[in-house]
Write a protein that holds these residues in place. Structure first.
Motif, PDB file in Angstrom:
ATOM      1  N   LEU A 289       0.824  -1.204   0.000  1.00  0.00           N
ATOM      2  CA  LEU A 289       0.000   0.000   0.000  1.00  0.00           C
ATOM      3  C   LEU A 289       0.861   1.259   0.000  1.00  0.00           C
ATOM      4  CD1 LEU A 289      -2.561  -1.107   2.736  1.00  0.00           C
ATOM      5  CD2 LEU A 289      -3.051  -0.900   0.288  1.00  0.00           C
ATOM      6  N   SER A 290       0.323   2.323  -0.553  1.00  0.00           N
ATOM      7  CA  SER A 290       0.971   3.630  -0.499  1.00  0.00           C
ATOM      8  C   SER A 290      -0.101   4.706  -0.582  1.00  0.00           C
ATOM      9  CB  SER A 290       1.986   3.801  -1.636  1.00  0.00           C
ATOM     10  OG  SER A 290       1.345   3.682  -2.896  1.00  0.00           O
ATOM     11  N   ILE A 291       0.270   5.916  -0.197  1.00  0.00           N
ATOM     12  CA  ILE A 291      -0.683   7.029  -0.184  1.00  0.00           C
ATOM     13  C   ILE A 291      -0.108   8.200  -0.969  1.00  0.00           C
ATOM     14  CG2 ILE A 291      -1.685   8.835   1.286  1.00  0.00           C
ATOM     15  CD1 ILE A 291      -2.311   6.778   3.334  1.00  0.00           C
ATOM     16  N   LEU A 292      -0.951   8.801  -1.806  1.00  0.00           N
ATOM     17  CA  LEU A 292      -0.623  10.039  -2.500  1.00  0.00           C
ATOM     18  C   LEU A 292      -1.576  11.124  -2.019  1.00  0.00           C
ATOM     19  CD1 LEU A 292      -0.136   8.859  -6.206  1.00  0.00           C
ATOM     20  CD2 LEU A 292       1.640   9.361  -4.530  1.00  0.00           C
ATOM     21  N   GLN A 293      -1.054  12.337  -1.822  1.00  0.00           N
ATOM     22  CA  GLN A 293      -1.889  13.466  -1.419  1.00  0.00           C
ATOM     23  C   GLN A 293      -1.541  14.675  -2.276  1.00  0.00           C
ATOM     24  OE1 GLN A 293      -1.074  13.269   2.994  1.00  0.00           O
ATOM     25  NE2 GLN A 293      -3.302  13.123   3.082  1.00  0.00           N
ATOM     26  N   PHE A 294      -2.591  15.348  -2.784  1.00  0.00           N
ATOM     27  CA  PHE A 294      -2.404  16.460  -3.699  1.00  0.00           C
ATOM     28  C   PHE A 294      -3.044  17.727  -3.143  1.00  0.00           C
ATOM     29  CE2 PHE A 294      -2.945  12.506  -6.066  1.00  0.00           C
ATOM     30  CZ  PHE A 294      -1.767  12.444  -6.798  1.00  0.00           C
ATOM     31  N   PRO A 295      -2.313  18.841  -3.108  1.00  0.00           N
ATOM     32  CA  PRO A 295      -2.936  20.116  -2.721  1.00  0.00           C
ATOM     33  C   PRO A 295      -3.781  20.662  -3.861  1.00  0.00           C
ATOM     34  CG  PRO A 295      -0.629  20.453  -3.260  1.00  0.00           C
ATOM     35  CD  PRO A 295      -0.863  18.967  -3.325  1.00  0.00           C
ATOM     36  N   LEU A 296      -4.903  21.281  -3.517  1.00  0.00           N
ATOM     37  CA  LEU A 296      -5.830  21.840  -4.495  1.00  0.00           C
ATOM     38  C   LEU A 296      -6.173  23.272  -4.098  1.00  0.00           C
ATOM     39  CD1 LEU A 296      -8.307  18.814  -4.543  1.00  0.00           C
ATOM     40  CD2 LEU A 296      -6.491  19.235  -6.209  1.00  0.00           C
TER      41      LEU A 296
ATOM     42  N   GLN B 254      -6.585  16.257  -1.677  1.00  0.00           N
ATOM     43  CA  GLN B 254      -7.196  15.005  -2.110  1.00  0.00           C
ATOM     44  C   GLN B 254      -6.229  13.872  -1.805  1.00  0.00           C
ATOM     45  OE1 GLN B 254      -8.491  14.748  -6.253  1.00  0.00           O
ATOM     46  NE2 GLN B 254     -10.241  13.599  -5.511  1.00  0.00           N
ATOM     47  N   THR B 255      -6.757  12.783  -1.266  1.00  0.00           N
ATOM     48  CA  THR B 255      -5.933  11.662  -0.830  1.00  0.00           C
ATOM     49  C   THR B 255      -6.302  10.409  -1.606  1.00  0.00           C
ATOM     50  OG1 THR B 255      -5.730  12.609   1.390  1.00  0.00           O
ATOM     51  CG2 THR B 255      -5.262  10.263   1.164  1.00  0.00           C
ATOM     52  N   VAL B 256      -5.288   9.684  -2.062  1.00  0.00           N
ATOM     53  CA  VAL B 256      -5.496   8.452  -2.825  1.00  0.00           C
ATOM     54  C   VAL B 256      -4.728   7.321  -2.148  1.00  0.00           C
ATOM     55  CG1 VAL B 256      -5.344   7.323  -5.067  1.00  0.00           C
ATOM     56  CG2 VAL B 256      -5.644   9.809  -4.946  1.00  0.00           C
ATOM     57  N   LEU B 257      -5.432   6.236  -1.855  1.00  0.00           N
ATOM     58  CA  LEU B 257      -4.806   5.028  -1.321  1.00  0.00           C
ATOM     59  C   LEU B 257      -4.584   4.066  -2.481  1.00  0.00           C
ATOM     60  CD1 LEU B 257      -3.910   3.326   1.155  1.00  0.00           C
ATOM     61  CD2 LEU B 257      -6.270   2.493   1.295  1.00  0.00           C
ATOM     62  N   LEU B 258      -3.328   3.661  -2.688  1.00  0.00           N
ATOM     63  CA  LEU B 258      -2.950   2.818  -3.821  1.00  0.00           C
ATOM     64  C   LEU B 258      -2.501   1.441  -3.355  1.00  0.00           C
ATOM     65  CD1 LEU B 258      -0.718   5.455  -5.645  1.00  0.00           C
ATOM     66  CD2 LEU B 258      -3.046   4.833  -6.285  1.00  0.00           C
ATOM     67  N   HIS B 259      -2.739   0.442  -4.205  1.00  0.00           N
ATOM     68  CA  HIS B 259      -2.241  -0.913  -3.956  1.00  0.00           C
ATOM     69  C   HIS B 259      -1.392  -1.335  -5.144  1.00  0.00           C
ATOM     70  CE1 HIS B 259      -2.597  -5.420  -3.566  1.00  0.00           C
ATOM     71  NE2 HIS B 259      -2.234  -5.073  -2.345  1.00  0.00           N
ATOM     72  N   ASP B 260      -0.388  -2.181  -4.897  1.00  0.00           N
ATOM     73  CA  ASP B 260       0.521  -2.539  -5.986  1.00  0.00           C
ATOM     74  C   ASP B 260      -0.143  -3.401  -7.066  1.00  0.00           C
ATOM     75  OD1 ASP B 260       0.364  -4.988  -4.699  1.00  0.00           O
ATOM     76  OD2 ASP B 260       2.412  -4.937  -3.917  1.00  0.00           O
TER      77      ASP B 260
ATOM     78  N   ILE C 176      -2.974  23.082   4.585  1.00  0.00           N
ATOM     79  CA  ILE C 176      -2.610  21.858   3.863  1.00  0.00           C
ATOM     80  C   ILE C 176      -2.176  20.770   4.837  1.00  0.00           C
ATOM     81  CG2 ILE C 176      -0.927  20.852   2.267  1.00  0.00           C
ATOM     82  CD1 ILE C 176      -1.007  23.526   0.739  1.00  0.00           C
ATOM     83  N   SER C 177      -1.362  21.131   5.822  1.00  0.00           N
ATOM     84  CA  SER C 177      -0.896  20.140   6.799  1.00  0.00           C
ATOM     85  C   SER C 177      -2.058  19.555   7.588  1.00  0.00           C
ATOM     86  CB  SER C 177       0.117  20.777   7.758  1.00  0.00           C
ATOM     87  OG  SER C 177       1.293  21.141   7.075  1.00  0.00           O
ATOM     88  N   TYR C 178      -2.989  20.422   8.017  1.00  0.00           N
ATOM     89  CA  TYR C 178      -4.137  19.944   8.784  1.00  0.00           C
ATOM     90  C   TYR C 178      -5.001  19.003   7.952  1.00  0.00           C
ATOM     91  CZ  TYR C 178      -8.590  19.854  11.197  1.00  0.00           C
ATOM     92  OH  TYR C 178      -9.745  19.430  11.796  1.00  0.00           O
ATOM     93  N   LEU C 179      -5.303  19.401   6.710  1.00  0.00           N
ATOM     94  CA  LEU C 179      -6.153  18.573   5.860  1.00  0.00           C
ATOM     95  C   LEU C 179      -5.456  17.271   5.471  1.00  0.00           C
ATOM     96  CD1 LEU C 179      -7.730  21.267   3.508  1.00  0.00           C
ATOM     97  CD2 LEU C 179      -8.793  20.119   5.457  1.00  0.00           C
ATOM     98  N   ARG C 180      -4.162  17.328   5.232  1.00  0.00           N
ATOM     99  CA  ARG C 180      -3.416  16.097   4.927  1.00  0.00           C
ATOM    100  C   ARG C 180      -3.475  15.136   6.115  1.00  0.00           C
ATOM    101  NH1 ARG C 180       2.548  16.497   3.218  1.00  0.00           N
ATOM    102  NH2 ARG C 180       2.164  14.250   2.992  1.00  0.00           N
ATOM    103  N   ARG C 181      -3.273  15.676   7.303  1.00  0.00           N
ATOM    104  CA  ARG C 181      -3.263  14.832   8.504  1.00  0.00           C
ATOM    105  C   ARG C 181      -4.627  14.189   8.727  1.00  0.00           C
ATOM    106  NH1 ARG C 181      -3.719  16.617  13.902  1.00  0.00           N
ATOM    107  NH2 ARG C 181      -3.415  18.765  13.229  1.00  0.00           N
ATOM    108  N   TYR C 182      -5.677  14.988   8.618  1.00  0.00           N
ATOM    109  CA  TYR C 182      -7.021  14.454   8.837  1.00  0.00           C
ATOM    110  C   TYR C 182      -7.368  13.416   7.775  1.00  0.00           C
ATOM    111  CZ  TYR C 182     -11.913  14.166  10.019  1.00  0.00           C
ATOM    112  OH  TYR C 182     -13.133  13.696  10.409  1.00  0.00           O
ATOM    113  N   SER C 183      -7.086  13.717   6.504  1.00  0.00           N
ATOM    114  CA  SER C 183      -7.410  12.789   5.417  1.00  0.00           C
ATOM    115  C   SER C 183      -6.610  11.497   5.533  1.00  0.00           C
ATOM    116  CB  SER C 183      -7.133  13.458   4.062  1.00  0.00           C
ATOM    117  OG  SER C 183      -7.932  14.602   3.886  1.00  0.00           O
ATOM    118  N   TYR C 184      -5.361  11.624   5.942  1.00  0.00           N
ATOM    119  CA  TYR C 184      -4.490  10.457   6.110  1.00  0.00           C
ATOM    120  C   TYR C 184      -5.070   9.525   7.175  1.00  0.00           C
ATOM    121  CZ  TYR C 184       0.121   8.114   6.093  1.00  0.00           C
ATOM    122  OH  TYR C 184       1.151   7.215   5.964  1.00  0.00           O
ATOM    123  N   GLN C 185      -5.466  10.109   8.311  1.00  0.00           N
ATOM    124  CA  GLN C 185      -6.058   9.312   9.381  1.00  0.00           C
ATOM    125  C   GLN C 185      -7.354   8.654   8.923  1.00  0.00           C
ATOM    126  OE1 GLN C 185      -4.821  12.644  12.666  1.00  0.00           O
ATOM    127  NE2 GLN C 185      -6.569  11.377  13.138  1.00  0.00           N
TER     128      GLN C 185
END
Length: 224
Positions: A56-63, A73-79, A115-124
């Motif tokens: 698994l891996s995570i990508l996060q993009f600022p908008l 926006q957060t994307v959870l990826l699988h190999d 951005i940091s706050y939204l990344r942290r919340y979305s990641y969790q």
């Protein structure tokens, strides 16, 4: 929320991840509210090895939006190529105006805090992590006033669709941790009402408001 046609493998990998990850220790303190929270760096450091071990891996993009709102926006990826993509979450960076109230903050520090706050919340949320209830959103607004005023201001600035609001996962507590707000609305309305009124998390409170309005306008089904 968007996802690949199949999420069988990513779902299995995420289940294994959640079985291996433990509660993440809070490593920072909010001096205004004398509360502790988990930083984004700590989240990534604690989860990355287990994510990688399960493919698994995570990508996060600022908008950005024309009205000044900043989002993630957060994307959870699988190999295997499967993926789960969250709805974008937006917030308007603000600060206390000289004459009172709030004004839009256009400096890079304010944008970075949002951005940091939204990344942290979305990641969790996308990983269903247990870090305890989080009320550190004052960084995003540089607020110095008491919590009720700051909380209302932030809650009004968060933007999401009814579908995204219903898909918000409760990351704290014992009874409903890991369930979505839509599920809780249908199965335990009293707890949903408590979250709407008492939760210290501005994202949860705003999502509850959106769900209630969506039910009234029949955008979300009001049946168990």
């Amino acid at each position: 929320m968007r996802k690949s046609d199949s999420i069988k493998q990513i779902g299995s990998a995420l289940a294994k991840f959640n079985g291996e990850i433990t509660s993440i220790a809070k490593d920072a303190e909010n001096p205004q509210f004398k509360s502790e929270y988990v930083t984004l760096d700590a989240l990534i450091e604690a989860t990355r090895p287990i994510l990688q071990a399960n493919g698994l891996s995570i990508l996060q993009f600022p908008l950005t939006r024309e009205d000044g709102q900043i989002g993630v926006q957060t994307v959870l990826l699988h190999d295997s190529g499967e993926f789960i993509e969250s709805e974008p979450l937006y917030m308007l960076p603000t600060r206390i105006a000289k004459g009172g109230g709030y004004e839009i903050a256009k400096d890079p520090q304010a944008a970075g805090s949002v951005i940091s706050y939204l990344r942290r919340y979305s990641y969790q949320a996308i990983l269903n992590l247990n870090t305890g209830e989080d009320d550190d959103a004052n960084k995003a607004t540089k607020g110095q006033e008491k919590e009720p005023v700051r909380g209302i201001a932030i809650k009004e600035e968060i933007s999401m669709s009814p579908e995204a609001a219903g898909a918000v996962v409760i990351p704290f507590g014992n009874k409903h941790r890991g369930e979505t707000l839509k599920q809780v609305y249908k199965t335990d309305k009293s707890y949903f009402d408590w979250l709407s009124e008492k939760s210290k998390d501005p994202m949860i409170k705003k999502a509850c408001d959106i769900i209630v309005e969506a039910v009234k306008s029949n955008q979300i089904e009001n049946s168990k």
